[in-house]
Scaffold this active site. Structure first.
Site, PDB file in Angstrom:
ATOM      1  N   LYS A 173       0.891  -1.110  -0.252  1.00 16.78           N
ATOM      2  CA  LYS A 173      -0.052  -0.049   0.135  1.00 16.78           C
ATOM      3  C   LYS A 173       0.976   1.293  -0.014  1.00 16.78           C
ATOM      4  O   LYS A 173       0.655   2.496  -0.669  1.00 16.78           O
ATOM      5  CB  LYS A 173      -0.989  -0.119   1.213  1.00 16.78           C
ATOM      6  CG  LYS A 173      -2.003  -1.089   1.176  1.00 16.78           C
ATOM      7  CD  LYS A 173      -2.946  -0.961   2.142  1.00 16.78           C
ATOM      8  CE  LYS A 173      -4.098  -2.095   2.129  1.00 16.78           C
ATOM      9  NZ  LYS A 173      -5.049  -2.026   3.168  1.00 16.78           N
ATOM     10  N   LYS A 268      -7.496 -11.339  -4.819  1.00 18.67           N
ATOM     11  CA  LYS A 268      -8.978 -11.208  -3.842  1.00 18.67           C
ATOM     12  C   LYS A 268      -9.764 -10.551  -4.321  1.00 18.67           C
ATOM     13  O   LYS A 268      -9.606  -9.292  -4.896  1.00 18.67           O
ATOM     14  CB  LYS A 268      -8.215 -11.048  -2.628  1.00 18.67           C
ATOM     15  CG  LYS A 268      -9.268 -10.994  -1.381  1.00 18.67           C
ATOM     16  CD  LYS A 268      -8.567 -10.719  -0.155  1.00 18.67           C
ATOM     17  CE  LYS A 268      -9.432 -10.584   1.239  1.00 18.67           C
ATOM     18  NZ  LYS A 268      -9.061 -10.061   2.541  1.00 18.67           N
ATOM     19  N   LYS A 271     -12.562  -4.448  -2.113  1.00 17.09           N
ATOM     20  CA  LYS A 271     -13.550  -3.107  -2.376  1.00 17.09           C
ATOM     21  C   LYS A 271     -12.590  -2.080  -3.286  1.00 17.09           C
ATOM     22  O   LYS A 271     -13.306  -1.153  -4.041  1.00 17.09           O
ATOM     23  CB  LYS A 271     -13.746  -2.420  -1.115  1.00 17.09           C
ATOM     24  CG  LYS A 271     -14.667  -3.321  -0.128  1.00 17.09           C
ATOM     25  CD  LYS A 271     -14.784  -2.552   1.287  1.00 17.09           C
ATOM     26  CE  LYS A 271     -15.719  -3.648   2.035  1.00 17.09           C
ATOM     27  NZ  LYS A 271     -15.963  -2.831   3.493  1.00 17.09           N
TER      28      LYS A 271
END
Length: 405
Positions: A173, A268, A271
């Site tokens: 991230k 995966k 969102k």
């Protein structure tokens, strides 16, 4: 989200729990814990929990505790539901459960301040719509219990920075955020997650395979703080002595632990994925669900099968069908092994719509009752605060802070 030993800290008496309301129930035959760490399979028919135990309380008043939560970023999708919330519904019948909306975690990346409150409320409503029973579990918002942030800071003081820099999610991230431009919250995120768990003296934490590293850090932090400040050191400061934290064990579901993207069977369901076509949101309309399944990525192999590494999309879609249909893996294989994608996709679509329709209907009922949802979250936060504050007081004392008089 290993080596563990469960302490007896905060084994609460039945008289204390009676003050928290009649919804708290206990196992009549607690199972002694034994063995070392291993992923613990969870099925709809029951749970087998294996962990190390330094102290086992055989009192009939003790019910093991689980905690878990989901971020209120975007809409809850099928991966959140099948990988987490659906399993919680079964867990609440076996354990004392605390399920919360982790809104503090949602601000580690850029977010819309106008939407955070709304998505937090929507997430809580979906918890209930999916079957979380507030007579069996506490539901609350993370930021409504301030002890989460306090304990996070105390844990930061005992966390080697190298531990945090090694976290896979931080590396990924922060790289996406431009390295030095990434927020500090991304780095200390695991300390907050550890606080979420350790604050409630959790025995078990439902996690997916990709979360095991974060849970392992929480376990290591619990052991480190117990060593640095617990035992005789704490007792010399007027405390009880012994361990400050329980060292939690993971509960890893056998099926649905990691639901993959509809557009890439190796990624995966998320969102944050750019395309909404990559996921089934719990509130998607029937037509939208049908369209997403119709367009989802498949392969050109003949027939359908589980566990073929060359067919990740096939394994993912069959696993989803297995869970939403309530069938066993063997039953699904017998039913679908000779099917074409053209025949299977409508079957999966119908199963998804049938499974999600009652959830969507219940969600509409809950969101229409504003006062009801606010009351649920307030009562859940009150109960969580009582448990959290007890832990926090002990940690402050063991770390040598001057107490408030």
């Amino acid at each position: 989200m290993a080596h563990a030993a469960l302490s007896h800290f905060l084994i609460l008496s039945s008289s204390r729990f009676s003050r928290l309301g009649s919804r708290t129930r206990f196992l009549t035959k607690p199972t002694p814990l034994s063995g070392s760490f291993s992923p613990i399979p969870v099925t709809g028919k029951g749970f087998r929990c294996c962990c190390s135990a330094a102290t086992v309380d055989t009192s009939p008043s003790v019910k093991k505790r689980v905690v878990s939560g989901v971020q209120p970023t975007g809409s809850i999708h099928l991966g959140n539901y099948l990988g987490a919330i659906k399993n919680w519904v079964a867990l609440q019948d076996t354990y004392e459960a605390l399920f919360f909306i982790v809104d503090l975690h949602a601000i580690t990346l850029p977010y819309d301040t106008r939407q955070l409150g709304n998505t937090t409320r929507d997430t809580a409503a979906l918890y209930l719509a999916c079957g979380i029973d507030v007579s069996k579990a506490s539901v609350f918002v993370q930021s409504h219990v301030r002890s989460h942030l306090e304990l996070m800071w105390l844990l930061c003081a005992s966390t080697p920075i190298g531990w945090l820099q090694k976290m896979i999610q931080f590396k990924e991230k922060s790289r996406k955020e431009g390295g030095e431009n990434a927020s500090v919250s991304l780095l200390v995120y695991p300390d907050l997650m550890a606080a979420d768990i350790l604050l409630y003296q959790a025995d078990f934490v439902p996690v997916g395979e990709d979360q095991k590293q974060h849970l392992e850090l929480a376990r290591e932090l619990a052991q480190r703080v117990n060593h640095l400040y617990g035992g005789k050191k704490w007792k010399k400061l007027g405390g009880r002595g012994g361990s400050l934290f329980k060292v939690p064990e993971p509960l890893i579901p056998q099926a649905g632990a990691r639901v993959m993207s509809l557009t890439d069977g190796l990624s995966k369901m998320s969102k944050s994925a750019p395309s909404d076509m990559s996921r089934i949101n719990l509130l998607d309309s029937k037509d939208l669900i049908a369209d997403k399944i119709k367009r989802c990525k498949t392969d050109s192999f003949a027939g359908l099968e589980f566990d073929n590494a060359e067919r990740p999309e096939c394994n993912n879609l069959l696993s989803v069908y297995q869970i939403v249909s309530g069938k066993t893996k063997e039953e699904v294989m017998l039913e679908c092994k000779d099917m074409s994608w053209g025949k299977f996709k409508p079957l999966l679509t119908d199963a998804l719509i049938e499974h999600l329709s009652p959830i969507q209907a219940r969600y509409q009922e809950i969101t229409a009752e504003t006062d009801y949802l606010d009351k649920v979250l307030s009562e859940g936060a009150d109960r969580a605060t009582e448990l959290a504050d007890a832990t926090l007081r002990n940690v402050y004392q063991a770390m040598g802070f001057y107490p408030r008089r």
